[in-house]
Design an enzyme around this catalytic site. Structure first.
Site, PDB file in Angstrom:
ATOM      1  N   SER A 236       0.850  -1.187   0.000  1.00 23.92           N
ATOM      2  CA  SER A 236       0.000   0.000   0.000  1.00 23.92           C
ATOM      3  C   SER A 236       0.894   1.248   0.000  1.00 23.92           C
ATOM      4  O   SER A 236       1.779   1.359  -0.851  1.00 23.92           O
ATOM      5  CB  SER A 236      -0.946  -0.034   1.209  1.00 23.92           C
ATOM      6  OG  SER A 236      -1.928   0.970   1.105  1.00 23.92           O
ATOM      7  N   ARG A 305     -13.188   6.621   8.334  1.00 22.82           N
ATOM      8  CA  ARG A 305     -12.734   5.239   8.366  1.00 22.82           C
ATOM      9  C   ARG A 305     -13.731   4.314   7.682  1.00 22.82           C
ATOM     10  O   ARG A 305     -13.341   3.343   7.015  1.00 22.82           O
ATOM     11  CB  ARG A 305     -12.515   4.783   9.804  1.00 22.82           C
ATOM     12  CG  ARG A 305     -11.908   3.389   9.918  1.00 22.82           C
ATOM     13  CD  ARG A 305     -10.539   3.333   9.265  1.00 22.82           C
ATOM     14  NE  ARG A 305      -9.856   2.077   9.541  1.00 22.82           N
ATOM     15  CZ  ARG A 305      -8.602   1.817   9.205  1.00 22.82           C
ATOM     16  NH1 ARG A 305      -7.898   2.744   8.567  1.00 22.82           N
ATOM     17  NH2 ARG A 305      -8.042   0.655   9.480  1.00 22.82           N
ATOM     18  N   ASP A 461      -8.594  -5.867  -5.766  1.00 23.31           N
ATOM     19  CA  ASP A 461      -8.250  -4.581  -5.136  1.00 23.31           C
ATOM     20  C   ASP A 461      -8.882  -3.441  -5.932  1.00 23.31           C
ATOM     21  O   ASP A 461      -8.605  -3.262  -7.117  1.00 23.31           O
ATOM     22  CB  ASP A 461      -6.725  -4.426  -5.110  1.00 23.31           C
ATOM     23  CG  ASP A 461      -6.248  -3.261  -4.248  1.00 23.31           C
ATOM     24  OD1 ASP A 461      -7.057  -2.369  -3.939  1.00 23.31           O
ATOM     25  OD2 ASP A 461      -5.057  -3.243  -3.900  1.00 23.31           O
ATOM     26  N   HIS A 495      -7.901  -4.969  -1.211  1.00 25.54           N
ATOM     27  CA  HIS A 495      -6.627  -4.326  -0.873  1.00 25.54           C
ATOM     28  C   HIS A 495      -6.001  -4.932   0.379  1.00 25.54           C
ATOM     29  O   HIS A 495      -4.775  -5.040   0.486  1.00 25.54           O
ATOM     30  CB  HIS A 495      -6.866  -2.824  -0.674  1.00 25.54           C
ATOM     31  CG  HIS A 495      -5.608  -2.040  -0.460  1.00 25.54           C
ATOM     32  ND1 HIS A 495      -4.647  -1.890  -1.431  1.00 25.54           N
ATOM     33  CD2 HIS A 495      -5.154  -1.353   0.624  1.00 25.54           C
ATOM     34  CE1 HIS A 495      -3.656  -1.144  -0.977  1.00 25.54           C
ATOM     35  NE2 HIS A 495      -3.928  -0.820   0.279  1.00 25.54           N
ATOM     36  N   ASP A 496      -6.823  -5.344   1.315  1.00 24.50           N
ATOM     37  CA  ASP A 496      -6.313  -5.898   2.582  1.00 24.50           C
ATOM     38  C   ASP A 496      -5.710  -7.289   2.441  1.00 24.50           C
ATOM     39  O   ASP A 496      -5.247  -7.858   3.443  1.00 24.50           O
ATOM     40  CB  ASP A 496      -7.429  -5.941   3.627  1.00 24.50           C
ATOM     41  CG  ASP A 496      -7.572  -4.626   4.382  1.00 24.50           C
ATOM     42  OD1 ASP A 496      -6.771  -3.714   4.129  1.00 24.50           O
ATOM     43  OD2 ASP A 496      -8.487  -4.523   5.221  1.00 24.50           O
TER      44      ASP A 496
END
Length: 517
Positions: A236, A305, A461, A495-496
């Site tokens: 990232s 968030r 992603d 993405h994680d």
């Protein structure tokens, strides 16, 4: 528009107060809007208790526990900061070491830090010639705590990737992870004290870039006598840093690993981060960044968030994990968290809103937006740094700090581009020509054509789509890099995945790090 006076009675749980307010006359285009304005059973209230119906309604009012929760948290702060929910970033967990840089540090956009600190943690033994060092770069909001150790036994954010025999084998390598400058977990950032007045910097903290973060890290490495890394590794924003390290200090980086990152930020990710910043800054408690020792903008942070979490995971995972399930299917639907996916986002927002400094989110996310390894951007930066370095030297005379000098690579880039005006003009001409932009990027990445590089992307992603990682790999190959490895993982975690796909991501990382040159 004519003005008129309206006498309004504010009612509710508080005593009634009559107030005359001068407001402009309002023209209504439909009878419905006129009726709503003149006959609404709700009263007008400014800085007053919540409005309540003045007479019985056809239906009872809804409950809003999600809104009540935010207000309750605010009240706890107001009642007592000693007994209230103190933000954890104001007391970062122990277990890290501190590098202290006590000379002025010039930043890319002209700002200067009179001094700075970097929090770092390390694992594995450093060999005699200090050649087995891996610098692990973090994502946006991560601390230096990537792995548990004796001084901090809590699991780290890459706990299962670092250790004896693991992806980053601590039997072979000495691993160092830092909290970036601009952060809030021990390193100098907006919540740190400005030595000029002994008050938090807040938004007096200067704009920083990914390159500023990397330069600060290499100042720390130099102080440790570490002159060349075995590898620069990150995912990232960390992947951005790993590439930036190779570009700035190509003679000091042996290998590069960039996971789920990009060589330049693209509009979609910029838009997502901009939206998060706007939501955060719209929280009245943000107070233009000056909220330290006051109520922090916890509501804005929670919402920011939640937006970010949407970009961190993937639709396929959420279809499988949550589907259309409601938290309580037997109850009446509500406007607060109702579906399981909503409760998940709410939980993520609650966990984060007091863990990370809001100003750090603003500064570090903006640094990601500005990231661009294109040759013209690097040249512009070099010219700007050379100009600001000269000003710093003129202001300090012969005592100008050595670290303020522009690196030789940047001086060469500045000389090669001509005048600032010509460079800016050339940059403007590139904006509407995708082919020219791509060639510009290739030229920028040509600096690291001799460094073995692993580029890894995740098919699901949406924050850093795989085409952005493929762009990095293709550009490196086309500049003559014969040691580029590109992997594309089919993972549903979005993405994680770089945090969760221990086997697939870990195997690729281990193979590249231990590959004999």
């Amino acid at each position: 528009m004519h003005a008129r006076f309206v006498t309004s009675t504010l009612t509710g749980s508080a005593r009634a107060v009559k107030a005359s307010v001068r407001v402009p006359s309002l023209a209504f285009t439909t009878p419905v809007s006129r009726k709503l304005f003149h006959t609404s059973p709700w009263t007008l209230s400014v800085n007053a208790p919540e409005p309540v119906p003045t007479h019985s309604s056809s239906n009872p009012p809804m409950a809003f526990p999600c809104v009540d929760q935010l207000e309750q948290r605010t009240q706890k702060f107001l009642q007592s900061f000693d007994g209230g929910p103190e933000p954890s970033y104001s007391n970062p967990i122990s277990g890290y070491s501190l590098y202290q840089h006590n000379e002025p540090f010039l930043l890319d956009h002209g700002g200067i830090l009179p001094k700075f600190e970097i929090a770092y943690e390390s694992w594995g033994e450093l060999n005699a010639d200090k050649s087995n060092v891996i610098l692990l770069h973090t994502g946006l909001s991560a601390s230096s705590h990537a792995k548990s150790h004796a001084a901090n036994t809590a699991p780290g954010w890459w706990e299962k990737f670092i250790g004896p025999g693991l992806a980053i084998d601590t039997n072979r390598f000495h691993v160092i992870c830092t909290n970036v400058i601009g952060g809030c977990y021990g390193s100098t950032g907006p919540s740190s004290i400005d030595p000029k007045d002994n008050k938090p910097y807040a938004t007096r903290f200067p704009i920083i870039t990914i390159f500023d973060m990397v330069r600060a890290q290499f100042e720390m490495l130099s102080s440790m006598g570490i002159h060349k890394l075995h590898a620069s590794v990150g995912a990232s924003m960390g992947g951005m840093q790993s590439l930036a390290a190779a570009l700035l200090f190509k003679e000091r980086v042996g290998k590069v690993i960039s996971i789920s990152a990009a060589a330049r930020s693209h509009p979609y990710s910029i838009a997502l981060r901009f939206t998060q910043r706007q939501v955060l800054m719209a929280d009245p408690n943000w107070n233009k960044g000056f909220y330290y020792d006051k109520v922090p903008p916890h509501s804005g942070m929670k919402l920011a968030r939640e937006i970010a979490t949407i970009s961190y995971r993937s639709g396929p995972e959420w279809e499988q994990r949550f589907g259309r399930k409601r938290a309580q299917h037997t109850t009446t639907p509500s406007l607060c968290a109702d579906f399981l996916i909503e409760t998940y986002l709410d939980h993520q927002g609650e966990r984060f809103c007091l863990q990370y400094d809001p100003n750090s989110l603003l500064y570090v996310s903006k640094a990601m937006d500005m990231f661009d390894l294109s040759a013209s951007t690097s040249a512009e930066t070099a010219i700007r740094r050379a100009r600001n370095t000269l000003r710093l030297q003129e202001g300090k005379g012969s005592s100008a700090p050595e670290n303020a000098a522009t690196p030789p690579e940047e001086q060469a880039a500045a000389c090669a581009t001509g005048t600032p005006a010509a460079e800016l003009k050339a940059k403007a001409e590139l904006q509407d020509d995708p082919k020219a932009q791509l060639n510009d990027l290739k030229q920028g990445l040509g600096t690291i054509k001799d460094i073995p590089t692993l580029v890894l992307g995740i098919q699901s992603d949406i924050l850093f789509p795989v085409w952005q990682q493929k762009e990095v790999a293709d550009c490196l190959r086309e500049t003559g890099n014969k040691s580029v490895t590109y992997y594309e993982l089919d993972s549903m975690y979005g993405h994680d995945a770089f945090l969760l796909e221990v086997v697939n991501v870990g195997s690729a990382v281990k193979g590249h790090l231990e590959l004999k040159e």
